[in-house]
Design an enzyme around this catalytic site. Structure first.
Site, PDB file in Angstrom:
ATOM      1  CB  SER A  88      38.551  38.370  47.712  1.00 33.42           C
ATOM      2  OG  SER A  88      38.196  39.689  47.448  1.00 33.42           O
TER       3      SER A  88
ATOM      4  CG  ASP B  63      38.008  42.381  44.559  1.00 37.40           C
ATOM      5  OD1 ASP B  63      37.325  42.211  43.530  1.00 37.40           O
ATOM      6  OD2 ASP B  63      37.711  41.884  45.662  1.00 37.40           O
TER       7      ASP B  63
HETATM    8 MG    MG Z   1      36.496  40.434  46.344  1.00 39.10          MG
END
Ligand code: MG
Ligand code: 16G
Length: 542
Positions: A64, A276
């Site tokens: 992430s 992100d």
């Molecule tokens: Mg993420």
């Protein structure tokens, strides 16, 4: 099942002795060098989970918003949801087992969960753009195949796209086609349908600038662009051709530093957003004519979405129960606005998408967003069926409202928060309502806030209750926080052990930035004193 073969193969993915990792809030996450054995073992576990549930299971290789050198892995359950808690424990056990204990641990999981070894297994795999991801996803495949599981490797995908694929495959394609084209077509069709209704958009030339955090979001938006090119022009920045993943850019950077990402050309009053690294979070922002930066976070996104849904329901004359789910990080102004002005019930859960998602399922329509920009809106199956029927039957204004709701249902990724799908919903709502980014921002004024980190010897000494808003241990900590909060106006503060980093997080908000900064600092000091702080004492930064 040939456990001997598993052991042999496992030796090629040997666990460094003594290394113990935990399946945290969003799976395993650490420096990519330590993850090979974890990947192999999560391949094994995905097969067992697939056999047990007789469904397709997803394995996503990503870390992430973490730095490029990290990586991680998480399993996706049959309905596109996060892995069930009891299996998170199995994941931790399996990941921590020394080589010689592997057969015993595997057998124990199978017995406990009544896994039928003869049952077929199917696993789908996706990965982000990190340099380490391709090799690590091969290790997952190795684990899947050695246990006799079948698999499909989707290669590069955003995390929410893999959730979507899993959900599609387990719902007999009712939800959509389990291909990238299926995803693009479903979302773009809904977006085009929805924006068709925008008769008097104030902003004729709709365009948005997207900071892709140098991650997978850039590739996937490019792939998708031509599907909705007429309704929206999307300009990509930090698309991975130059900069490093998540470095000085991306949703997490923008939210936590409350400033624009590097590499983005912002003109005043232009609507911008950041994804992100795996494109499951989104935040918006703009700079005003005086050069001031304005952040529009997950709370304001939830407010925009839930107020639009409420308007449509009112038009339709349907009283469905709609709820908004937040965490302790939600800005106090947002909660007050939702409850007092919009009269929408608000619920607070622990941090981590699975908690919000779970709570949202209790409503006909559950809108959940973390302040950091991860969220979506969930519609119960009965509501979806009803609205889609009304969209066909009704005409005039009611019919229009029903059609818009039906498109919104298709546009939201119901399996997980999804930056691409959220962006399209937001862009459509702004167009339909003729709202500028400034007008959206002005719905309410955020209370100034500050987040800090404190290093302690063992963050598990802090236990919390009331959706993490109160600390029950160590003794005296909550009382000390209460005393500090009392000194400031409109103030609130809480502390919680991070689920992704070895630190304690501190949050404070108050009527001015100075007070919020001061309160956060004072709370950090009591955490340091009462919860076993290590290293340098927290320093004031104001
Ligand atoms: Mg993420
Ligand atoms: C993970 C969670 C996110 C949460 C964050 C909190 C998922 C998919 N992601 O990124 O929801 O806000 O952790 O991190 O669940 P923290 O525990 O370090 O504050």
């Amino acid at each position: 099942m040939d456990l001997e073969a598993v052991c042999k193969r496992s030796a090629c993915h040997a666990k460094p002795q003594g290394l113990v990792l935990q399946y945290g809030t969003a799976g395993f996450r650490t420096n990519a060098q330590h993850l090979d054995h974890i990947m192999f073992r999560m391949g094994l576990l995905a097969v067992l989970r697939s056999k047990q549930t007789r469904s397709t299971i997803g394995v996503m290789v990503t870390a992430s918003h973490n730095p490029e050198e990290d990586n991680g892995v998480k399993l996706i359950d049959p309905l596109g949801e996060m892995l069930a808690p009891s299996w998170e424990e199995h994941a931790t056990c399996l990941a921590s087992a020394e080589e010689q204990d592997m057969p015993r641990v595997l057998t124990a999981i199978m017995e406990k969960e009544a896994v039928d070894p003869q049952q077929a297994a199917f696993v789908v795999i996706g990965r982000d753009t990190r340099p380490s991801s391709e090799k690590l996803s091969q290790s997952v495949i190795d684990g899947v195949t050695v246990l006799g599981g079948q698999f499909h490797d989707y290669g590069l995908l955003t995390t929410p796209q893999l959730h979507y694929m899993v959900y599609c495959r387990n719902s007999g394609d009712r939800y959509g086609k389990a291909t990238i084209e299926g995803y693009c077509q479903k979302l773009s069709k809904a977006f085009v349908e929805l924006t068709k209704q925008a008769s008097c958009s104030g902003d004729e030339n709709r365009s948005v600038k997207v900071d892709c955090a140098n991650g997978i979001g850039a590739l996937k938006l490019k792939e998708m662009e031509h599907y909705f090119s007429q309704g929206l022009s999307v300009q990509l920045f930090n698309d991975g051709t130059e900069g490093r993943l998540n470095h000085l850019c991306g949703a997490d950077f923008v939210k936590s530093h409350q400033k624009p990402p590097q590499g983005m050309e912002m003109k005043s009053n232009e609507r911008c957003c950041s994804f992100d690294g795996d494109a499951d979070r989104i935040v918006y922002y703009y700079c005003d004519a005086n050069g001031h930066f304005h952040l529009i976070d997950g709370d304001k996104i939830a407010t925009l979405i839930s107020s639009f849904l409420k308007e449509l329901l009112l038009e339709l004359g349907e009283s469905l129960n709609i709820g908004v789910i937040q965490t302790a990080y939600a800005n106090g102004s947002s909660t007050r606005y939702l409850e007092e002005v919009m009269k929408v019930p608000v619920h607070c859960t622990k941090t981590g998408v699975k908690h919000l998602h779970h709570k949202a399922q209790e409503f006909d329509i559950g809108v959940y967003f973390e302040a950091n920009g991860h969220g979506t809106a969930l519609f119960s199956e009965a509501v979806e069926v009803k609205i889609k029927r009304l969209a066909q039957e009704l005409e005039d204004e009611k019919g229009k409202a029903a059609k818009m709701l039906a498109s919104i249902i298709d546009l939201f990724n119901q399996a997980a928060g999804d930056a691409i799908s959220d962006m399209l919903v937001i862009e459509a709502i702004l167009a339909l309502k003729g709202l500028t980014v400034q007008q959206w921002d002005a719905i309410y004024v955020d209370l100034p806030n500050r987040q800090l980190k404190v290093k302690v010897a063992d963050r598990r000494v802090i236990n919390t209750t009331d959706a993490e808003r109160q600390a029950v241990t160590p003794p005296g900590l909550q009382e000390a926080i209460n005393d500090l909060v009392k000194k400031y106006k409109l103030a609130r503060a809480f502390v919680r052990p991070s689920g992704t980093e070895d630190i304690v997080r501190v949050y404070a908000e108050a009527d001015s930035q100075e007070s919020a900064d001061r309160l956060a600092y004072e709370v950090s000091l009591v955490v340091f004193q009462l919860a076993g702080g290590i290293g340098e004492r927290p320093q004031p930064s104001f």
